[in-house]
Scaffold this motif. Sequence first.
Motif, PDB file in Angstrom:
ATOM      1  N   PRO A 199      38.370  80.671  18.234  1.00 24.92           N
ATOM      2  CA  PRO A 199      38.752  82.081  18.277  1.00 24.92           C
ATOM      3  C   PRO A 199      37.574  83.041  18.122  1.00 24.92           C
ATOM      4  CG  PRO A 199      39.745  80.944  16.378  1.00 24.92           C
ATOM      5  CD  PRO A 199      38.961  79.927  17.129  1.00 24.92           C
ATOM      6  N   GLU A 200      36.458  82.571  17.530  1.00 23.59           N
ATOM      7  CA  GLU A 200      35.345  83.486  17.260  1.00 23.59           C
ATOM      8  C   GLU A 200      34.428  83.657  18.460  1.00 23.59           C
ATOM      9  OE1 GLU A 200      35.517  80.418  16.496  1.00 23.59           O
ATOM     10  OE2 GLU A 200      33.570  79.534  16.916  1.00 23.59           O
ATOM     11  N   LYS A 201      34.639  82.827  19.507  1.00 24.88           N
ATOM     12  CA  LYS A 201      33.695  82.871  20.635  1.00 24.88           C
ATOM     13  C   LYS A 201      33.813  84.157  21.437  1.00 24.88           C
ATOM     14  CE  LYS A 201      31.739  78.884  20.521  1.00 24.88           C
ATOM     15  NZ  LYS A 201      30.392  78.681  20.182  1.00 24.88           N
ATOM     16  N   ASN A 202      32.686  84.486  22.023  1.00 24.74           N
ATOM     17  CA  ASN A 202      32.616  85.615  22.921  1.00 24.74           C
ATOM     18  C   ASN A 202      33.227  85.176  24.264  1.00 24.74           C
ATOM     19  OD1 ASN A 202      31.796  87.683  24.537  1.00 24.74           O
ATOM     20  ND2 ASN A 202      29.629  87.065  24.536  1.00 24.74           N
ATOM     21  N   GLN A 203      34.491  85.485  24.458  1.00 22.97           N
ATOM     22  CA  GLN A 203      35.139  84.949  25.640  1.00 22.97           C
ATOM     23  C   GLN A 203      35.273  85.969  26.743  1.00 22.97           C
ATOM     24  OE1 GLN A 203      38.542  83.515  23.796  1.00 22.97           O
ATOM     25  NE2 GLN A 203      37.757  81.447  23.598  1.00 22.97           N
ATOM     26  N   ALA A 204      35.089  85.494  27.936  1.00 21.57           N
ATOM     27  CA  ALA A 204      35.314  86.349  29.083  1.00 21.57           C
ATOM     28  C   ALA A 204      36.299  85.613  29.971  1.00 21.57           C
ATOM     29  CB  ALA A 204      34.011  86.581  29.810  1.00 21.57           C
ATOM     30  N   LEU A 205      36.930  86.321  30.822  1.00 20.22           N
ATOM     31  CA  LEU A 205      37.942  85.685  31.644  1.00 20.22           C
ATOM     32  C   LEU A 205      37.688  85.975  33.114  1.00 20.22           C
ATOM     33  CD1 LEU A 205      40.717  84.246  31.408  1.00 20.22           C
ATOM     34  CD2 LEU A 205      41.682  86.495  31.782  1.00 20.22           C
ATOM     35  N   ALA A 206      37.602  84.937  33.891  1.00 22.49           N
ATOM     36  CA  ALA A 206      37.457  85.144  35.329  1.00 22.49           C
ATOM     37  C   ALA A 206      38.821  85.029  35.972  1.00 22.49           C
ATOM     38  CB  ALA A 206      36.536  84.080  35.897  1.00 22.49           C
ATOM     39  N   ILE A 207      39.051  85.846  36.917  1.00 20.16           N
ATOM     40  CA  ILE A 207      40.348  85.790  37.592  1.00 20.16           C
ATOM     41  C   ILE A 207      40.134  85.501  39.065  1.00 20.16           C
ATOM     42  CG2 ILE A 207      42.228  87.249  38.375  1.00 20.16           C
ATOM     43  CD1 ILE A 207      42.746  88.084  35.766  1.00 20.16           C
ATOM     44  N   MET A 208      40.936  84.608  39.614  1.00 20.47           N
ATOM     45  CA  MET A 208      40.701  84.215  40.992  1.00 20.47           C
ATOM     46  C   MET A 208      41.631  84.915  41.971  1.00 20.47           C
ATOM     47  SD  MET A 208      40.189  80.348  42.364  1.00 20.47           S
ATOM     48  CE  MET A 208      41.675  80.213  43.305  1.00 20.47           C
ATOM     49  N   GLN A 209      42.060  86.095  41.606  1.00 19.87           N
ATOM     50  CA  GLN A 209      42.893  86.827  42.543  1.00 19.87           C
ATOM     51  C   GLN A 209      42.609  88.296  42.444  1.00 19.87           C
ATOM     52  OE1 GLN A 209      46.674  85.323  41.579  1.00 19.87           O
ATOM     53  NE2 GLN A 209      46.521  83.645  43.028  1.00 19.87           N
ATOM     54  N   LYS A 210      42.853  89.007  43.516  1.00 20.62           N
ATOM     55  CA  LYS A 210      42.506  90.422  43.539  1.00 20.62           C
ATOM     56  C   LYS A 210      43.345  91.247  42.579  1.00 20.62           C
ATOM     57  CE  LYS A 210      39.024  91.450  46.034  1.00 20.62           C
ATOM     58  NZ  LYS A 210      37.852  91.797  45.196  1.00 20.62           N
ATOM     59  N   ASP A 211      44.581  90.804  42.384  1.00 23.36           N
ATOM     60  CA  ASP A 211      45.523  91.674  41.709  1.00 23.36           C
ATOM     61  C   ASP A 211      45.394  91.569  40.190  1.00 23.36           C
ATOM     62  OD1 ASP A 211      47.494  93.301  40.979  1.00 23.36           O
ATOM     63  OD2 ASP A 211      49.142  92.042  41.705  1.00 23.36           O
ATOM     64  N   LEU A 212      44.497  92.383  39.631  1.00 22.39           N
ATOM     65  CA  LEU A 212      44.299  92.353  38.182  1.00 22.39           C
ATOM     66  C   LEU A 212      45.514  92.890  37.428  1.00 22.39           C
ATOM     67  CD1 LEU A 212      40.609  93.554  38.003  1.00 22.39           C
ATOM     68  CD2 LEU A 212      41.470  91.356  37.248  1.00 22.39           C
ATOM     69  N   ALA A 213      46.412  93.525  38.160  1.00 24.89           N
ATOM     70  CA  ALA A 213      47.574  94.115  37.506  1.00 24.89           C
ATOM     71  C   ALA A 213      48.791  93.186  37.550  1.00 24.89           C
ATOM     72  CB  ALA A 213      47.908  95.439  38.178  1.00 24.89           C
ATOM     73  N   SER A 214      48.585  91.921  37.924  1.00 20.83           N
ATOM     74  CA  SER A 214      49.738  91.028  38.008  1.00 20.83           C
ATOM     75  C   SER A 214      50.352  90.835  36.622  1.00 20.83           C
ATOM     76  CB  SER A 214      49.323  89.663  38.558  1.00 20.83           C
ATOM     77  OG  SER A 214      48.676  88.922  37.556  1.00 20.83           O
ATOM     78  N   ALA A 215      51.617  90.449  36.609  1.00 21.84           N
ATOM     79  CA  ALA A 215      52.305  90.263  35.329  1.00 21.84           C
ATOM     80  C   ALA A 215      51.586  89.209  34.489  1.00 21.84           C
ATOM     81  CB  ALA A 215      53.748  89.840  35.597  1.00 21.84           C
ATOM     82  N   PHE A 216      51.061  88.170  35.135  1.00 23.81           N
ATOM     83  CA  PHE A 216      50.366  87.109  34.395  1.00 23.81           C
ATOM     84  C   PHE A 216      49.081  87.652  33.772  1.00 23.81           C
ATOM     85  CE2 PHE A 216      52.975  84.623  37.300  1.00 23.81           C
ATOM     86  CZ  PHE A 216      53.484  83.661  36.439  1.00 23.81           C
ATOM     87  N   ALA A 217      48.339  88.443  34.561  1.00 25.18           N
ATOM     88  CA  ALA A 217      47.087  88.995  34.034  1.00 25.18           C
ATOM     89  C   ALA A 217      47.373  89.944  32.871  1.00 25.18           C
ATOM     90  CB  ALA A 217      46.328  89.723  35.145  1.00 25.18           C
ATOM     91  N   ASN A 218      48.442  90.731  32.991  1.00 27.52           N
ATOM     92  CA  ASN A 218      48.796  91.641  31.900  1.00 27.52           C
ATOM     93  C   ASN A 218      49.107  90.869  30.623  1.00 27.52           C
ATOM     94  OD1 ASN A 218      48.481  93.958  33.320  1.00 27.52           O
ATOM     95  ND2 ASN A 218      50.621  94.049  34.028  1.00 27.52           N
ATOM     96  N   GLU A 219      49.834  89.775  30.814  1.00 30.35           N
ATOM     97  CA  GLU A 219      50.202  88.911  29.682  1.00 30.35           C
ATOM     98  C   GLU A 219      48.934  88.401  28.987  1.00 30.35           C
ATOM     99  OE1 GLU A 219      53.053  87.701  27.468  1.00 30.35           O
ATOM    100  OE2 GLU A 219      53.519  88.862  29.267  1.00 30.35           O
ATOM    101  N   LEU A 220      47.982  87.933  29.787  1.00 30.31           N
ATOM    102  CA  LEU A 220      46.769  87.339  29.248  1.00 30.31           C
ATOM    103  C   LEU A 220      45.840  88.388  28.629  1.00 30.31           C
ATOM    104  CD1 LEU A 220      45.661  84.637  28.811  1.00 30.31           C
ATOM    105  CD2 LEU A 220      44.621  84.674  31.060  1.00 30.31           C
TER     106      LEU A 220
END
Length: 233
Positions: free
Chosen positions: A162-183
Amino acid sequence: MTQIISIANPAGGTGKTTTARAIATSAVEYGQRTLLVDLDERATLTFLHGVENPRHTVVDVLNGRSGLGTAGLSTAERYMFLPATSRNSVLERNPEPESWQKNFRKAISEAEFPIDLVVLDLPSSISQATAWGLSVADSVVVPFLDSLSAIRGAIQVKNMHPEKNQALAIMQKDLASAFANELAHEMPLLDTAIPKAAQVGASELKKQSALSSAKEAPVSQAYREMTYFLLGL
Ligand SMILES: Nc1ncnc2c1ncn2[C@@H]1O[C@H](COP(=O)(O)OP(=O)(O)OP(=O)(O)O)[C@@H](O)[C@H]1O
Ligand SMILES: [Mg+2]
């Protein structure tokens, strides 16, 4: 100082291996002396470099039996590559994370050139290799697709460190998808979305990264942008 970036998601097929190679390739373009490591006993990344059953592997380096001069391979993309084989499963049977850490650091410090960046391609499992790869990382990239299992995998990564500096890559254009919002409630999303592109598979056939065989494609540019951000350039 050597920066270590781990690419992790215990869910299968989220783009870890593709992302790891793309980051290594673009880091070299930015002048970083880079080591790309296959930590997956299925050795997909190794196969994608045209190598099968190498004599010396990442296991030998972690166990202190080989240095990078013996086990590291030079590549057309100009990073050094540390391959895997099915013998990687030995790591799961004899976990010794502390000596892996010591041996790996020693191998890096004794490399014939100073290594600026290490990119670790982690397996799709919650394994000893995954736990070690997360523990040594300065930052973790979690490739993610619109699926519940990929979200679950991302949360598992977060809970392991939990302490790590995490970044998230997304493999789809739609950053507003319900899944992305959840994450987005769980961890920050990278600004750059990685498009799904046919050039990725086509370049695999040529045993290259899309960054080499489709230099100007939007997917290649997106990986460069993401790497630029991760390197803090
Ligand atoms: N940006 C992209 N566009 C199109 N296809 C992609 C992209 N990234 C990855 N792929 C494809 O998706 C599949 C899975 O990608 P990859 O092997 O990188 O995932 P992984 O998370 O490493 O998988 P595994 O769980 O098997 O280790 C591959 O066939 C790859 O070619
Ligand atoms: Mg993979």
